[in-house]
Structure formats: C-alpha cells, structure tokens
Design an enzyme around this catalytic site. Sequence first.
Site, PDB file in Angstrom:
ATOM      1  N   GLU A 177      -1.972   1.568   4.688  1.00 35.67           N
ATOM      2  CA  GLU A 177      -3.219   2.333   4.525  1.00 35.67           C
ATOM      3  C   GLU A 177      -4.421   1.728   5.253  1.00 35.67           C
ATOM      4  O   GLU A 177      -5.393   1.284   4.616  1.00 35.67           O
ATOM      5  CB  GLU A 177      -3.540   2.485   3.034  1.00 35.67           C
ATOM      6  CG  GLU A 177      -2.490   3.259   2.273  1.00 35.67           C
ATOM      7  CD  GLU A 177      -2.961   3.683   0.873  1.00 35.67           C
ATOM      8  OE1 GLU A 177      -4.017   3.216   0.416  1.00 35.67           O
ATOM      9  OE2 GLU A 177      -2.268   4.516   0.263  1.00 35.67           O
ATOM     10  N   GLU A 365       4.462   5.910  -0.951  1.00 35.26           N
ATOM     11  CA  GLU A 365       3.820   5.692  -2.255  1.00 35.26           C
ATOM     12  C   GLU A 365       3.460   7.028  -2.879  1.00 35.26           C
ATOM     13  O   GLU A 365       2.951   7.925  -2.192  1.00 35.26           O
ATOM     14  CB  GLU A 365       2.504   4.890  -2.132  1.00 35.26           C
ATOM     15  CG  GLU A 365       2.675   3.422  -1.868  1.00 35.26           C
ATOM     16  CD  GLU A 365       1.335   2.673  -1.891  1.00 35.26           C
ATOM     17  OE1 GLU A 365       0.379   3.174  -2.528  1.00 35.26           O
ATOM     18  OE2 GLU A 365       1.263   1.611  -1.265  1.00 35.26           O
TER      19      GLU A 365
HETATM   20  C1  NOJ Z   1      -2.490   2.513  -2.429  1.00 35.35           C
HETATM   21  C2  NOJ Z   1      -2.224   1.067  -2.168  1.00 35.35           C
HETATM   22  O1  NOJ Z   1      -1.369   0.878  -1.096  1.00 35.35           O
HETATM   23  C3  NOJ Z   1      -1.778   0.298  -3.387  1.00 35.35           C
HETATM   24  O2  NOJ Z   1      -1.964  -1.045  -3.119  1.00 35.35           O
HETATM   25  C4  NOJ Z   1      -2.525   0.781  -4.608  1.00 35.35           C
HETATM   26  O3  NOJ Z   1      -2.267  -0.008  -5.719  1.00 35.35           O
HETATM   27  C5  NOJ Z   1      -2.129   2.214  -4.873  1.00 35.35           C
HETATM   28  N1  NOJ Z   1      -2.452   3.026  -3.732  1.00 35.35           N
HETATM   29  C6  NOJ Z   1      -2.797   2.829  -6.097  1.00 35.35           C
HETATM   30  O4  NOJ Z   1      -4.153   2.875  -5.930  1.00 35.35           O
END
Ligand code: NOJ
Length: 455
Positions: A177, A365
């Site tokens: 991200e 994710e």
């Molecule tokens: C995106 C991130 O990559 C991760 O580290 C985070 O905990 C989750 N989303 C939830 O916010």
Amino acid sequence: MDAEENLKSRKFTSKKFGKNFTWGVSVAAYQIEGAHDLHDKKPSIWDTFTSKKGVIHQDHHAKKSCDFYHNYEEDILLLKKMNIPNFRFSLSWSRILPDGIGQISESGIAYYNRIIDFCLKNEITPWVTLYHWDLPQALEDKGGWTNRAIVSWFEYYTTVCAEHFGDRVKNWMILNEPMVFTGAGYFLGVHAPGKKGLSNFLPAVHHATLCQALGGRIIRKLVTNAFIGTTFSCSYITPINKKYKNVQAAKRVDAMLNRLFIEPSLGMDYPYKTVPILKKIQKYMLPSDVENMIFDFDFIGIQNYTREVVKHSYFVPYLGVKIVEAPKRNVDTTLMNWEVYPKSIYKMIKKFNAYEGVNKIFITENGAAFKDAVIDGKVNDVERRNFFINYLQQVYKAKKKGLKIDGYFVWTLMDNFEWAEGYHPRFGLIHVDFKTQKRTVKESGKWFSKFLKPD
Ligand code: NOJ
C-alpha cells in the site's frame, strides 16, 4: 442479509472458486513480531513514532505485540490447523539490515530462515512482502522516502533478501500500500515518520514508484521461478450525488487513491490530467524515470475494505474534496468507522481488470475490526463472519463473470497492532490476549477453516 442462509446451506465454500484459487492470510512484521530490539535489530520509523507521546491511540506501541518472534511455531501450527495453505508476511528491513544499508544481521537472516523453513515443513507456502512500512530509522534520518538515495538503499535491501531467501520463497510482493505509507506518513503525518505536506509527499511517492519497479526487476533477475507482485490499497469512490462538481471530485479522489501507483508501473505515467497538481512531481523526476517506473508484474495485489463517498469542497487544499464519513451516512460500519460495503470489492476487481497489462489479480487483504469479547472461551464474532461471506460472494461474482481473480488473503491471522489505532481495533481470525499471549480461534476463524475444507 443472506449470510445466515448461506451459512445454513453450507453451499458457499472455497470449492466454488475452483482448485487453482489461492487462499491465505496476511500479516506484517511490525504489527506482530515484537522483539523490537532483540539481537542486532535497530529501530524502524515505527519504533520511533510510537515512542512519541500522543500520536498513537492510548500511546500503544509494538515492542512486544503478539510476540510472533517467539511464538511463530505455535502461530504457524494454528494456521495449519485452520486449513490455511498460504501465509503472507513481511520482512523487517531493520532486523535484516539494522542500519538500513551496510552490515547484514546474521540473527535477522536466521530468524526469517526459521519462519520460512517452518512454513515449508508444514506445507504452508510463504508469500513475502519486502516493505510493509517499517523503514529503518537510520535511513529516515537521511530523509527516508523523500531522499532519492532510497532507490539504491532499496536496491541493496532487495538484493540481500533475494539472495538469502529466494531459494525457498517464490512469491514476492515489493511494496505494501504505497498510497497509505506516503499519504499517511509523508502528507498527513498521522503515520510514521509523521512528516507533512506536498514537499514531503511528492518525492516520497515518486521514489516509492521507482522502488516498486526496481524491486520487481531485482527479484526477477535473482530468484528462479519467482512470482512477483506488489500491493495497492483501493476503495470504490462514489460522489454524494450526480452533480457535476461532485462527480469530478470523485474522479480526483479515485485517481489519488486507486490509480496513482499502478498507472506508472504500466507505462501510463502519473494521472496528471485528472489531478493537475501532480505535475509538481516532475520536479523530482529524471528523463529516464518514466521508463524506470515500469515493471511487468506477474500479479497485482489489491487490498479492499470499504468505499468512500465524497463531495466537492472549496476549502480543502489541492484536491478540493471532502470525504463524507460513514458514521454520518447512517450505514453499517466496522470499528474503524469504515462502511461495510461488499460491492466495493467487486468494483475494484473490475477496475483493475480493465487495465491492459495486469496479468493476475489477488485480493491480498480484506477484513474487518469489530468489538470482540472472549466469553466462556469463545469469541462469537458473527459480524466478522458475515462480513467475509458477503465480501466473498462479491469476489465469487467477479470470478463467475470471467474477471481475473486468482486468490484471496484475509486480513488478518490474529489481532495485532493496528498502527495509529493501537490495539483497539481487532481484525484477527484469532483473538490475542496481549497480557498472556493466549490465542483463541474466533468463530469467524472456525468458519473460515470450514469454508476452506468443508468435508
Ligand atoms: C492495510 C495494511 O496493509 C495493514 O497493515 C492494516 O492493518 C490493514 N490495512 C487494516 O487497516
């Protein structure tokens, strides 16, 4: 909600997605490892940021967190017991190279070797992310992502990882991200390293884009049979109504949140037309950069949680857009105040399918934080289970329609340190008692195990 019915009929299982569909869970080093200064490890920007007062929810930090560093065997065995065949985790740069460059830490390498070997021994495939936000503080002291020298620092780090782990790790993701770590860390200052403003954000974006492609090239050169991707946060963006100025505002947000990092990698350069202020990034670019930003990734990882509803606003600088927060819209939300909006994941799969040059797509994710409580040894997290069922139905819809979609990773294996929100939001399939380190598989975790292996 038809989630309940689905559950009853038990017809909705992983089998529907076919044999070649990849299933897994994701975690990140800083969020779970703990052991923040063990052996040679030196601070990352997150160690520094969390040591400041008042920047993180209740001043939480991840010095210990889930102590995955010491509990990895138990946790990987749980993964196995839960029928989860793929494990996405990240490497901590400052555990491997305590100063970011130079001396390699033998203990750091040995630690990741233990994890990789233990996964393989238990028939769990490792998927490694090179960079999940924990830049060595020593490099931040030299400007971090704003310093163009990061391209050569990253080149060295990637080479070290490829040479030490590439014989056994075949699935690689370069960045996690980039929009979030540059936006929250170098523009809003709410994540590490806490820098603000366009003059930090734009060089950070550009250098991350260069590293994203360079990392891919290095892994391709050094790792035989590597399967290389990178991951992007993305949200379906909707204007509050059909008024021209709101529709235009939504396009600008979409360009920033969903297009900024993928398009240069595909040879399309940055989306200047939609967001003219981005032209200022050219100040940080060399003529050969447009070419160097390109890499032919084997796959793209998309990470989706929610959608955003936006409206035009004269008062917000640069983008002229305001996000209409979910709690003000009277919709279902998670503990992060993110709207539960399953269609968003379908829309994003469709959006990334539309790019020529995107080969394969994985959801790297997806997940949700809800208020969980252990009662009589059980965490009855019905909301999370329904969240997964409803989002997965949208993923299935995409697959049925013939869109490219090759796998799905849950965020996340177990409750962990949720950045600026500390330990307050729990996203795990497994509940963690941070005082005792006791793990309790939540009902959603049990459901996911059954979904993966129904018989
Ligand atoms: C995106 C991130 O990559 C991760 O580290 C985070 O905990 C989750 N989303 C939830 O916010």
